[in-house]
Design a protein around this motif. Structure first.
Motif, PDB file in Angstrom:
ATOM      1  N   ALA B  58       0.828  -1.209   0.000  1.00 32.32           N
ATOM      2  CA  ALA B  58       0.000   0.000   0.000  1.00 32.32           C
ATOM      3  C   ALA B  58       0.866   1.264   0.000  1.00 32.32           C
ATOM      4  CB  ALA B  58      -0.932  -0.004   1.203  1.00 32.32           C
ATOM      5  N   GLY B  59       2.187   1.066  -0.076  1.00 34.58           N
ATOM      6  CA  GLY B  59       3.083   2.226  -0.198  1.00 34.58           C
ATOM      7  C   GLY B  59       3.562   2.781   1.116  1.00 34.58           C
ATOM      8  N   GLY B  60       3.400   2.029   2.193  1.00 36.29           N
ATOM      9  CA  GLY B  60       3.851   2.514   3.495  1.00 36.29           C
ATOM     10  C   GLY B  60       5.365   2.597   3.557  1.00 36.29           C
ATOM     11  N   THR B  61       5.890   3.661   4.160  1.00 31.21           N
ATOM     12  CA  THR B  61       7.336   3.796   4.285  1.00 31.21           C
ATOM     13  C   THR B  61       7.771   3.792   5.744  1.00 31.21           C
ATOM     14  OG1 THR B  61       7.062   6.177   4.150  1.00 31.21           O
ATOM     15  CG2 THR B  61       7.680   5.033   2.127  1.00 31.21           C
ATOM     16  N   THR B  62       7.047   4.516   6.592  1.00 32.40           N
ATOM     17  CA  THR B  62       7.378   4.489   8.022  1.00 32.40           C
ATOM     18  C   THR B  62       6.209   3.903   8.789  1.00 32.40           C
ATOM     19  OG1 THR B  62       6.605   6.760   8.196  1.00 32.40           O
ATOM     20  CG2 THR B  62       8.977   6.437   8.014  1.00 32.40           C
ATOM     21  N   LEU B  63       6.498   3.422   9.993  1.00 32.01           N
ATOM     22  CA  LEU B  63       5.498   2.686  10.762  1.00 32.01           C
ATOM     23  C   LEU B  63       4.258   3.514  11.076  1.00 32.01           C
ATOM     24  CD1 LEU B  63       4.861   0.002  12.058  1.00 32.01           C
ATOM     25  CD2 LEU B  63       6.026   0.772  14.132  1.00 32.01           C
ATOM     26  N   ASP B  65       2.732   5.430   9.130  1.00 26.49           N
ATOM     27  CA  ASP B  65       1.855   5.604   7.972  1.00 26.49           C
ATOM     28  C   ASP B  65       0.524   4.869   8.154  1.00 26.49           C
ATOM     29  OD1 ASP B  65       3.682   7.126   6.733  1.00 26.49           O
ATOM     30  OD2 ASP B  65       4.450   5.549   5.385  1.00 26.49           O
ATOM     31  N   ALA B  66      -0.507   5.412   7.496  1.00 26.97           N
ATOM     32  CA  ALA B  66      -1.827   4.793   7.583  1.00 26.97           C
ATOM     33  C   ALA B  66      -1.792   3.378   7.012  1.00 26.97           C
ATOM     34  CB  ALA B  66      -2.855   5.637   6.846  1.00 26.97           C
ATOM     35  N   ALA B  67      -0.878   3.134   6.061  1.00 30.22           N
ATOM     36  CA  ALA B  67      -0.789   1.825   5.430  1.00 30.22           C
ATOM     37  C   ALA B  67      -0.484   0.733   6.455  1.00 30.22           C
ATOM     38  CB  ALA B  67       0.284   1.842   4.347  1.00 30.22           C
ATOM     39  N   PHE B  68       0.161   1.129   7.559  1.00 29.74           N
ATOM     40  CA  PHE B  68       0.546   0.144   8.567  1.00 29.74           C
ATOM     41  C   PHE B  68      -0.402   0.081   9.770  1.00 29.74           C
ATOM     42  CE2 PHE B  68       4.830   0.768   6.585  1.00 29.74           C
ATOM     43  CZ  PHE B  68       4.946  -0.519   6.089  1.00 29.74           C
ATOM     44  N   ASP B  69      -1.582   0.669   9.614  1.00 24.34           N
ATOM     45  CA  ASP B  69      -2.556   0.679  10.714  1.00 24.34           C
ATOM     46  C   ASP B  69      -2.793  -0.720  11.270  1.00 24.34           C
ATOM     47  OD1 ASP B  69      -2.895   3.346  10.797  1.00 24.34           O
ATOM     48  OD2 ASP B  69      -4.837   3.399   9.762  1.00 24.34           O
ATOM     49  N   GLN B  70      -3.023  -1.653  10.330  1.00 18.57           N
ATOM     50  CA  GLN B  70      -3.349  -3.017  10.751  1.00 18.57           C
ATOM     51  C   GLN B  70      -2.172  -3.650  11.485  1.00 18.57           C
ATOM     52  OE1 GLN B  70      -4.114  -5.837   7.675  1.00 18.57           O
ATOM     53  NE2 GLN B  70      -5.007  -7.286   9.152  1.00 18.57           N
ATOM     54  N   LEU B  71      -0.956  -3.410  10.941  1.00 21.43           N
ATOM     55  CA  LEU B  71       0.249  -3.970  11.539  1.00 21.43           C
ATOM     56  C   LEU B  71       0.416  -3.475  12.975  1.00 21.43           C
ATOM     57  CD1 LEU B  71       2.854  -5.572  11.289  1.00 21.43           C
ATOM     58  CD2 LEU B  71       3.933  -3.565  10.274  1.00 21.43           C
ATOM     59  N   ARG B  72       0.207  -2.155  13.144  1.00 28.25           N
ATOM     60  CA  ARG B  72       0.339  -1.590  14.496  1.00 28.25           C
ATOM     61  C   ARG B  72      -0.680  -2.207  15.444  1.00 28.25           C
ATOM     62  NH1 ARG B  72       0.789   3.315  11.836  1.00 28.25           N
ATOM     63  NH2 ARG B  72      -1.301   3.877  12.532  1.00 28.25           N
ATOM     64  N   GLY B  73      -1.896  -2.427  14.910  1.00 23.43           N
ATOM     65  CA  GLY B  73      -2.938  -3.034  15.730  1.00 23.43           C
ATOM     66  C   GLY B  73      -2.530  -4.414  16.212  1.00 23.43           C
ATOM     67  N   LEU B 120      15.210  -3.440   7.470  1.00 21.90           N
ATOM     68  CA  LEU B 120      15.800  -3.634   8.794  1.00 21.90           C
ATOM     69  C   LEU B 120      15.459  -2.449   9.693  1.00 21.90           C
ATOM     70  CD1 LEU B 120      19.309  -5.087   7.886  1.00 21.90           C
ATOM     71  CD2 LEU B 120      17.344  -6.311   8.834  1.00 21.90           C
ATOM     72  N   ARG B 121      15.512  -1.253   9.074  1.00 22.54           N
ATOM     73  CA  ARG B 121      15.160  -0.054   9.843  1.00 22.54           C
ATOM     74  C   ARG B 121      13.710  -0.121  10.310  1.00 22.54           C
ATOM     75  NH1 ARG B 121      17.581   3.632   5.940  1.00 22.54           N
ATOM     76  NH2 ARG B 121      19.761   3.572   6.577  1.00 22.54           N
ATOM     77  N   LEU B 122      12.859  -0.585   9.402  1.00 25.26           N
ATOM     78  CA  LEU B 122      11.438  -0.686   9.740  1.00 25.26           C
ATOM     79  C   LEU B 122      11.243  -1.667  10.897  1.00 25.26           C
ATOM     80  CD1 LEU B 122       8.638   0.302   8.899  1.00 25.26           C
ATOM     81  CD2 LEU B 122       8.492  -1.639   7.346  1.00 25.26           C
TER      82      LEU B 122
END
Lengths: 134, 278, 138
Positions: B58-63, B65-73, B120-122
């Motif tokens: 979805a184009g996420g670059t940093t944590l 980002d909205a693209a990573f909402d699910q991941l953070r959840g 790795l940074r992510l």
């Protein structure tokens, strides 16, 4: 000006139950009314029930202390009864004391606190007259 | 900032998913031996990896980002669960950091020629995020327990008709003393008691502030028409009170709870007999 | 003080004894909405009563502004009392227990400060006085 607070008389005791949030001028009028009633009726005790009061600020606190002092001068004892815990905690935090005012948990205990010999002059004279006759 | 993952990187990750996951699982399981089952770890990791890939696509670059909402959840859920189960901070973070082991496999593989450094940074960010939520969950647990303890540690008991007591145990702070004060005063009204006893036998130390609170309670009780006695003052505490110059004034103090009770009953007897006309 | 987002503030005039009662009632109803504990409610209402009376007696009348506030996690009640009266020449003195310029007990300012979590006062001689108080749910 709102309506005054009613003062009931039971024997030689005056009973005031404050049920509503008192406006400053109403509180002052109550103080005056009480002084007047004590002299007129020769009451020996005054019970002020404040269980209905949600707050006692410095103005009401001063009114209660004044009533006690005035009644003392007029040879009557004032007991403030029914103060709510939250009100008592707030008064202490505010730094307010009621001076020498006596306190009781409720009206019943307040009445018990007024000594039985605190009878009105009228009652004592009547009793003496009865003894004289007998 | 350049996008974290080019299409090639995502494609490579999908193609080599098995290798990455195997190494990840190995590293995490080695650290967590016995604390969680392999099956659970596997499920957890595949959830995280799927969400990570979705976010990258979805184009996420940093944590953040909205693209990573699910991941953070997912990460928040996992670390909160670990905090509740009593995992150490290390055991919690390792589940995420072990993903790096998987990514290193990619670089050591000659067939693959992608730069995984951004990833790795992510992963570092994922780890930090995990740790933050873990700490927040722990804080929540601690404050919950403190509240429960507060409730538990302040029982107000009725000793006799007209006499209630609160035995204080442990260190007193302002918050706790306030709770005790309210509870005690409310009990006076509820039970129609004219005597309250605060027993401080179990209190290790009294400082100026705690003494102030005790004094305030006594004054408040008096305003309500009740008398309050403080009992169980140990010799050291009596010394502290005097050394601190705390004025106990006309407040009634008794050595033991029993003395205080006898005293209250005696006073009760006086009022009862005073009520009877001679 | 934490940045608090203000919702709709209610304004009441403070020009008569009856207005002081209205301020108390408004503060109480908002304190209940903010779910303050009974003791905190009582303290806040008592402080508001003292300050509203100060506005009336010493400030020659003014205005009270009461509102629900929120700083994210907690909700609270903020009340502001302002007048265009003579102001307070010596603030330190006015905040001392027992000091009074009038016939009161001298507990209004110093006492109400102890009753609330946030207390701020802004005054200038000849310009007026503004007192802001707030208490949050725990």
């Amino acid at each position: 000006m709102s309506d005054g607070v009613p003062i009931l008389k039971i024997g030689s005791t005056l009973l005031v139950s404050i049920q509503v949030d008192l406006q400053d001028d109403t509180a002052l009028r109550l103080q005056e009314d009480l002084a007047e009633r004590i002299t007129r009726t020769g009451a020996r005790g005054v019970i002020i029930d404040i269980s209905g009061l949600e707050i006692v600020d410095s103005f009401i606190g001063r009114m209660l202390a004044s009533v006690a002092a005035i009644s003392h001068v007029l040879d009557a004892t004032t007991v403030v009864v029914g103060m709510r815990p939250a009100v008592a905690i707030t008064m202490v935090e505010l730094g307010l004391s009621l001076g020498d005012v006596r306190t009781a948990l409720d009206v019943e205990r307040g009445l018990a606190m007024l000594r039985p010999e605190d009878r009105s002059a009228e009652e004592i004279l009547l009793a003496a007259a009865e003894r004289e006759e007998g | 900032m350049a996008p974290v993952a080019t299409d090639t990187l995502v494609r490579t990750l999908v193609e080599r998913a098995e290798t990455v996951r195997a190494a990840w699982l190995e590293a995490a399981a080695a650290e967590l031996h016995g604390r969680t089952t392999r099956g659970e770890l596997e499920r957890e990791q595949s959830d995280i990896l799927d969400a990570l890939l979705d976010g990258l696509r979805a184009g996420g670059t940093t944590l953040s980002d909205a693209a990573f909402d699910q991941l953070r959840g997912i990460l928040a859920d996992v670390s909160a669960a670990r905090a509740r189960l009593g995992f150490t901070p290390r055991e919690t973070a390792i589940g995420v950091f072990a993903l790096k082991e998987g990514l290193y496999r990619l670089t050591s593989d000659d067939d693959v020629a992608v730069d995984v450094t951004p990833l790795l940074r992510l992963v570092d960010d994922l780890g930090l995020f995990t740790f933050e939520t873990y700490a927040a969950a722990r804080e929540a647990i601690i404050s919950e327990q403190a509240e429960q303890l507060l409730e538990l540690s302040t029982p107000v008991v009725k000793l006799w008709e007209g006499v209630v007591a609160v035995p204080l145990v442990g260190t007193l702070d302002s918050a706790r003393t306030q709770v005790v004060m309210e509870k005690l005063l409310n009990t006076l009204v509820d039970t129609g008691s004219e005597h309250a006893i605060i027993d401080i036998t179990g209190v290790p130390a009294v400082d100026t502030q705690v003494a102030q609170h005790l004094l305030k309670t006594v004054v408040a009780a008096r305003l309500m028409g009740a008398e309050c006695t403080i009992s169980g003052i140990r010799p050291q505490i009596a010394q502290t009170i005097v050394a601190l110059g705390i004025e106990f004034g006309d407040i009634r103090t008794r050595a033991t709870l029993a003395d205080a009770l006898v005293d209250a009953l005696r006073a009760n007897g006086r009022t009862a007999s005073a009520g009877v006309p001679a | 003080m934490t940045a608090a987002t203000s919702e709709t503030a209610e304004r009441l005039p403070v020009r008569a004894d009856s207005d002081v009662v209205k301020v108390r009632q408004l503060v109480r109803s908002l304190a209940q909405q903010a779910r303050l504990s009974l003791v905190d409610q009582t303290k806040l209402v008592t402080a508001a009563s003292e300050l509203a009376r100060n506005t009336l007696v010493y400030g020659g009348g003014g205005e009270a502004e009461v509102e629900l506030v929120s700083d994210g996690a907690r909700t609270g009640v903020r009340a502001v009392f302002s007048d265009e009266g003579p102001g307070i020449p010596d603030l330190d003195l006015a905040l001392t227990d027992g000091w009074t310029s009038g016939s009161g007990l001298g507990l209004g300012l110093s006492g109400s400060r102890r009753l609330v979590q946030h207390f701020a006062i802004d005054t200038a001689p000849g310009v007026g006085t503004r007192v802001e108080i707030a208490t949050w749910s725990r």
